[in-house]
Design a protein around this motif. Structure first.
Motif, PDB file in Angstrom:
ATOM      1  N   HIS A 103      -0.921  -1.532   8.753  1.00 46.53           N
ATOM      2  CA  HIS A 103      -1.052  -2.567   7.984  1.00 46.53           C
ATOM      3  C   HIS A 103       0.229  -3.572   8.614  1.00 46.53           C
ATOM      4  CE1 HIS A 103      -3.455  -1.030   4.983  1.00 46.53           C
ATOM      5  NE2 HIS A 103      -2.753  -0.187   4.316  1.00 46.53           N
ATOM      6  N   GLU A 150      -7.951  -0.481   4.100  1.00 46.87           N
ATOM      7  CA  GLU A 150      -7.437   0.715   3.967  1.00 46.87           C
ATOM      8  C   GLU A 150      -8.156   1.706   4.904  1.00 46.87           C
ATOM      9  OE1 GLU A 150      -4.642   1.601   2.579  1.00 46.87           O
ATOM     10  OE2 GLU A 150      -4.776  -0.585   1.946  1.00 46.87           O
ATOM     11  N   HIS A 189      -0.217   4.928   9.156  1.00 43.62           N
ATOM     12  CA  HIS A 189      -0.981   4.256   8.132  1.00 43.62           C
ATOM     13  C   HIS A 189      -0.546   2.936   8.025  1.00 43.62           C
ATOM     14  CE1 HIS A 189      -3.715   3.782   4.683  1.00 43.62           C
ATOM     15  NE2 HIS A 189      -2.987   2.840   4.153  1.00 43.62           N
ATOM     16  N   CYS A 201       0.875  -1.267  -0.106  1.00 41.40           N
ATOM     17  CA  CYS A 201       0.030  -0.045  -0.143  1.00 41.40           C
ATOM     18  C   CYS A 201       1.094   1.097  -0.065  1.00 41.40           C
ATOM     19  CB  CYS A 201      -0.791   0.124   1.117  1.00 41.40           C
ATOM     20  SG  CYS A 201      -1.479   1.435   1.429  1.00 41.40           S
TER      21      CYS A 201
HETATM   22 ZN   LIG Z   1      -2.806   1.284   3.088  1.00 46.91          ZN
END
Ligand SMILES: [Zn+2]
Length: 330
Positions: free
Chosen positions: A201, A218, A197, A32
């Motif tokens: 993950h 997400e 962020h 990501c």
């Molecule tokens: Zn992400």
């Protein structure tokens, strides 16, 4: 004021993230990144790189097996800076890069403990509570570190990766990689948010299966990253759409996380999680993540999980979410 203008820009309009799916990169299990449209010339870190020609590796970092793992990949790109940072639960994280990125490396070292705490506060203590964070010095080094070959977009600012998942074992090979120009494209708030962020993950990886819905993956990472921020700060595009009475009709599909609508899609995903945390509570948001992220889902299976965890079927859940959205952007 350049700093102020950049910060206003960041908070107001064009925060933009996206996730490249596994299909693009065979070796990757989770991938990501953040796409930031700020031109390079608008840099917030104007400091001139120090002329450093030798490695600067802390004693503890030198003995860290995670350094040995990445050393072969990064050694050809110049002298190495590496330092361990105490993060949660007595664990040590490792931040690695090159002298050209010493400003970003310093910032990430400073932010890592608080970011780990923030992720643990939402997800709970059941994860490594440490991470390997690498700052690349060039696009090719970045691509190599995320195992992406030449397929990675120049606008991806950071990514989290892991080795292919093996059922029943803990994730291995996990790292967060920042691109060489992430620090020029993002201000400190942007770097901090992006770190949280990606760290989310990492924390949730053991509970996340490939193909699980991106609105959950997400949205949850952005929920943790933006904890304490106001709706219009986090979701300016969505707020504008709501004011125009253009409410999303369904949970965002995976395909919408790339392409021109990606920014609004990330904001929608974030808003689903913010809604669950507010209407229900944070522990049910985490429970929802564990259930939804555990497999590839269909509307039927999502309906069952939403019913089990929140006591509302998928249609009612979406209707409630839309009502909540309507009240946010006034
Ligand atoms: Zn992400």
């Amino acid at each position: 004021m350049r700093m102020r203008r950049v910060r206003a820009w960041w908070l107001a309009r064009r925060r933009f993230e996206f996730c490249l799916t596994v299909a693009m990169v065979v070796a990757l299990t989770g991938f990501c990144g953040a796409l930031i449209m700020l031109p390079n010339a608008e840099g917030t870190h104007a400091e001139t790189p120090r002329a450093v020609t030798a490695d600067a590796i802390g004693q503890a970092a030198a003995a860290d097996p995670r350094l040995a793992d990445v050393r072969r990949s990064i050694e050809p790109f110049g002298p190495i800076i590496a330092e361990e940072v105490a993060t949660g639960n007595g664990q040590q994280s490792l931040v690695v890069g090159h002298p050209e990125q010493h400003t970003e490396i310093g910032l990430l070292q400073q932010e890592l403990a608080a970011a780990t705490t923030a992720v643990t506060e939402v997800w709970g203590p059941d994860w490594a509570q440490s991470a390997l964070v690498v700052v690349a010095s060039s696009p090719s080094e970045f691509a190599g570190l995320v195992h992406a070959g030449s397929t990675i977009s120049a606008e991806v600012a950071a990514a989290s990766v892991a080795d292919p998942f093996v059922a029943g074992s803990s994730p291995t090979g996990q790292r967060i990689v920042f691109s060489a120009d992430a620090g020029r494209r993002l201000d400190d708030t942007g770097m901090r948010t992006l770190l949280r962020h990606e760290l989310t993950h990492i924390a949730t990886r053991a509970e996340t299966r490939d193909g699980a819905p991106l609105w959950m993956l997400e949205g949850f990472a952005d929920y943790t990253a933006h904890l304490g921020h106001r709706f219009t700060q986090v979701a300016p595009t969505l707020a504008a759409q709501i004011r125009q009475r253009e409410l999303p009709r369904d949970l965002p599909p995976d395909a919408a996380f790339t392409g021109p609508a990606a920014a609004a899609t990330y904001e929608q995903a974030w808003s689903v999680c913010a809604f669950v945390a507010e209407k229900y509570d944070r522990s049910r948001l985490v429970e929802l993540y564990r259930r939804i992220a555990a497999a590839k889902q269909s509307p039927v299976s999502e309906n069952q999980i939403l019913q089990d965890v929140l006591g509302a079927g998928r249609a009612d859940f979406i209707a409630d979410w839309r009502n909540w959205l309507s009240a946010q952007a006034v």
